[in-house]
Write a protein that holds these residues in place. Structure first.
Motif, PDB file in Angstrom:
ATOM      1  N   GLN A 291      -1.751   9.467  20.459  1.00 30.11           N
ATOM      2  CA  GLN A 291      -2.978   8.695  20.617  1.00 30.11           C
ATOM      3  C   GLN A 291      -2.988   7.485  19.699  1.00 30.11           C
ATOM      4  OE1 GLN A 291      -6.617  10.946  20.698  1.00 30.11           O
ATOM      5  NE2 GLN A 291      -5.596  12.794  21.422  1.00 30.11           N
ATOM      6  N   SER A 292      -3.981   6.648  19.898  1.00 28.40           N
ATOM      7  CA  SER A 292      -4.084   5.444  19.092  1.00 28.40           C
ATOM      8  C   SER A 292      -4.755   5.740  17.755  1.00 28.40           C
ATOM      9  CB  SER A 292      -4.875   4.390  19.855  1.00 28.40           C
ATOM     10  OG  SER A 292      -4.849   3.169  19.162  1.00 28.40           O
ATOM     11  N   LEU A 293      -4.911   4.706  16.979  1.00 26.63           N
ATOM     12  CA  LEU A 293      -5.553   4.855  15.679  1.00 26.63           C
ATOM     13  C   LEU A 293      -7.067   4.876  15.853  1.00 26.63           C
ATOM     14  CD1 LEU A 293      -2.790   3.116  15.218  1.00 26.63           C
ATOM     15  CD2 LEU A 293      -3.704   2.889  12.926  1.00 26.63           C
TER      16      LEU A 293
ATOM     17  N   ARG B 217      -8.263  -4.714   3.687  1.00 26.63           N
ATOM     18  CA  ARG B 217      -8.491  -6.032   4.281  1.00 26.63           C
ATOM     19  C   ARG B 217      -8.158  -7.061   3.219  1.00 26.63           C
ATOM     20  NH1 ARG B 217     -14.291  -8.167   6.179  1.00 26.63           N
ATOM     21  NH2 ARG B 217     -14.502  -8.422   3.940  1.00 26.63           N
TER      22      ARG B 217
ATOM     23  N   TYR C  11      -7.799   5.660   8.631  1.00 27.54           N
ATOM     24  CA  TYR C  11      -7.619   5.872  10.056  1.00 27.54           C
ATOM     25  C   TYR C  11      -6.920   7.209  10.292  1.00 27.54           C
ATOM     26  CZ  TYR C  11      -8.526   0.879  11.002  1.00 27.54           C
ATOM     27  OH  TYR C  11      -9.098  -0.373  11.116  1.00 27.54           O
TER      28      TYR C  11
ATOM     29  N   ILE D 178       0.840  -1.177   0.000  1.00 25.94           N
ATOM     30  CA  ILE D 178       0.000   0.000   0.000  1.00 25.94           C
ATOM     31  C   ILE D 178       0.880   1.233   0.000  1.00 25.94           C
ATOM     32  CG2 ILE D 178      -1.810   1.256   1.209  1.00 25.94           C
ATOM     33  CD1 ILE D 178      -2.614  -1.351   2.547  1.00 25.94           C
TER      34      ILE D 178
ATOM     35  N   LEU E  75     -10.613   4.887  13.554  1.00 28.25           N
ATOM     36  CA  LEU E  75     -11.179   4.704  12.226  1.00 28.25           C
ATOM     37  C   LEU E  75     -12.037   5.897  11.848  1.00 28.25           C
ATOM     38  CD1 LEU E  75     -11.560   2.739   9.825  1.00 28.25           C
ATOM     39  CD2 LEU E  75     -13.612   1.901  10.983  1.00 28.25           C
TER      40      LEU E  75
ATOM     41  N   GLN F 127      -4.390   9.031  13.269  1.00 32.26           N
ATOM     42  CA  GLN F 127      -3.593   8.828  14.471  1.00 32.26           C
ATOM     43  C   GLN F 127      -3.104  10.183  14.932  1.00 32.26           C
ATOM     44  OE1 GLN F 127      -0.067   6.392  14.006  1.00 32.26           O
ATOM     45  NE2 GLN F 127      -0.131   5.768  16.140  1.00 32.26           N
TER      46      GLN F 127
ATOM     47  N   THR G  45      -6.510 -10.257   7.122  1.00 31.27           N
ATOM     48  CA  THR G  45      -5.468  -9.446   7.742  1.00 31.27           C
ATOM     49  C   THR G  45      -5.449  -8.063   7.120  1.00 31.27           C
ATOM     50  OG1 THR G  45      -4.146 -11.390   8.172  1.00 31.27           O
ATOM     51  CG2 THR G  45      -2.996  -9.290   8.193  1.00 31.27           C
ATOM     52  N   GLN G  46      -5.292  -7.068   7.912  1.00 29.16           N
ATOM     53  CA  GLN G  46      -5.212  -5.710   7.396  1.00 29.16           C
ATOM     54  C   GLN G  46      -3.766  -5.261   7.281  1.00 29.16           C
ATOM     55  OE1 GLN G  46      -7.590  -2.684   9.212  1.00 29.16           O
ATOM     56  NE2 GLN G  46      -9.482  -3.847   9.013  1.00 29.16           N
ATOM     57  N   TYR G  47      -3.506  -4.603   6.170  1.00 32.05           N
ATOM     58  CA  TYR G  47      -2.194  -4.030   5.935  1.00 32.05           C
ATOM     59  C   TYR G  47      -2.351  -2.520   5.847  1.00 32.05           C
ATOM     60  CZ  TYR G  47      -1.056  -8.850   4.944  1.00 32.05           C
ATOM     61  OH  TYR G  47      -0.898 -10.191   5.042  1.00 32.05           O
ATOM     62  N   PHE G  48      -1.315  -1.822   6.272  1.00 30.51           N
ATOM     63  CA  PHE G  48      -1.398  -0.381   6.373  1.00 30.51           C
ATOM     64  C   PHE G  48      -0.428   0.300   5.422  1.00 30.51           C
ATOM     65  CE2 PHE G  48      -4.201   0.492   9.926  1.00 30.51           C
ATOM     66  CZ  PHE G  48      -4.330  -0.759  10.483  1.00 30.51           C
ATOM     67  N   GLY G  49      -0.855   1.462   4.963  1.00 29.92           N
ATOM     68  CA  GLY G  49       0.042   2.302   4.210  1.00 29.92           C
ATOM     69  C   GLY G  49       1.036   2.976   5.146  1.00 29.92           C
ATOM     70  N   PRO G  50       1.988   3.692   4.581  1.00 30.85           N
ATOM     71  CA  PRO G  50       3.022   4.323   5.400  1.00 30.85           C
ATOM     72  C   PRO G  50       2.532   5.552   6.150  1.00 30.85           C
ATOM     73  CG  PRO G  50       3.319   4.865   3.095  1.00 30.85           C
ATOM     74  CD  PRO G  50       2.216   3.859   3.151  1.00 30.85           C
TER      75      PRO G  50
ATOM     76  N   PHE H  94      -9.859   1.110   4.400  1.00 31.98           N
ATOM     77  CA  PHE H  94     -10.182   1.845   5.614  1.00 31.98           C
ATOM     78  C   PHE H  94      -9.264   3.066   5.739  1.00 31.98           C
ATOM     79  CE2 PHE H  94     -12.694  -1.636   7.325  1.00 31.98           C
ATOM     80  CZ  PHE H  94     -12.126  -2.747   6.750  1.00 31.98           C
TER      81      PHE H  94
END
Lengths: 110, 113
Positions: free
Chosen positions: B41-43, B96, B35, B4, B45, B37, B101-106, B33
């Motif tokens: 703090q946390s992530l 997803r 998000y 991603i 949505l 941050q 499993t979810q993968y995240f962008g940078p 998705f």
């Protein structure tokens, strides 16, 4: 309501010491639990998930439904384990969205 | 695992302006998705972007402030509209993939002055 609690914002241990990052959750159904890790200047990445029951980089996590916990453990911490760790929950009714804890910053001292 | 990418990686913007963040996935995914941050703090949505339908926003986030596009199965954009300093944050997109499993962008690091 779904909730993920990581009680420790900061955790420091010495190299070679055991480490445990705590995670508790609340969810009425059968959750899927994950640990994500973010090393300095890197993207968030999956460390492990409870369904796989695997050990990644020496880390393990066991889902304890009685205590609603999913603590992350490693018997001998390494300096390269220093990172931000997030516990996350995926509920079956929410079509894949993750609920994250606030994260624990782990520092492993030499 | 999916790869991603996000553009821009960071930006500094003036209040009142808008910024569009792009997210590209190297394989077709059903759900994407967005998000946020915020510092320390946390992530959280913001919304779920489905191809061919309107995005689903979480409580506290509205379409007028965070319009989302999902023109195909590999691409999505998030616009942060009429920005204020409180919008300073890291914005991440995620997919997803297989095995749920979810993968995240940078991430896109945004600073609003």
């Amino acid at each position: 309501a779904q909730r993920v609690t990581q009680p420790e914002k900061l955790l420091s241990v010495f190299k070679g010491a055991p480490v445990e990052l705590k995670c508790n959750y609340s969810y009425s159904g059968s959750p899927e639990l994950f640990w994500y890790v973010q090393y300095s200047r890197q993207r968030l990445q999956l460390l492990l998930r409870h369904i796989s029951r695997e050990s990644i980089k020496g880390f393990t996590a066991d889902l304890n439904k009685g205590e609603t916990s999913f603590h992350l453990k490693k018997p001998f911490a390494q300096e390269e384990d220093s990172a931000m760790y997030y516990c996350a929950l995926k509920g079956g009714s929410t079509l894949g969205r993750l609920y994250f804890g606030r994260g624990t910053q782990l520092t492993v001292w030499p | 695992s999916a790869v991603i990418s996000q553009k821009p990686s960071r930006d500094i913007c003036q209040r009142g302006t808008s910024l569009t963040i792009q997210c590209q996935v190297d394989s077709q995914v059903t759900m994407m998705f967005w998000y946020r941050q915020q510092p320390g703090q946390s992530l959280t949505l913001i919304a779920t972007a489905n191809q061919g339908s309107e995005a689903t926003y979480e409580s506290g986030f509205v379409i007028d402030k965070f319009p989302i596009s999902r023109p195909n199965l590999t691409f999505s954009t998030l616009t942060v509209s009429n920005m204020s300093p409180e919008d300073s944050s890291i914005y991440l997109c995620s997919d997803r993939g297989r095995a749920e499993t979810q993968y995240f962008g940078p991430g896109t690091r945004l600073l609003v002055l």
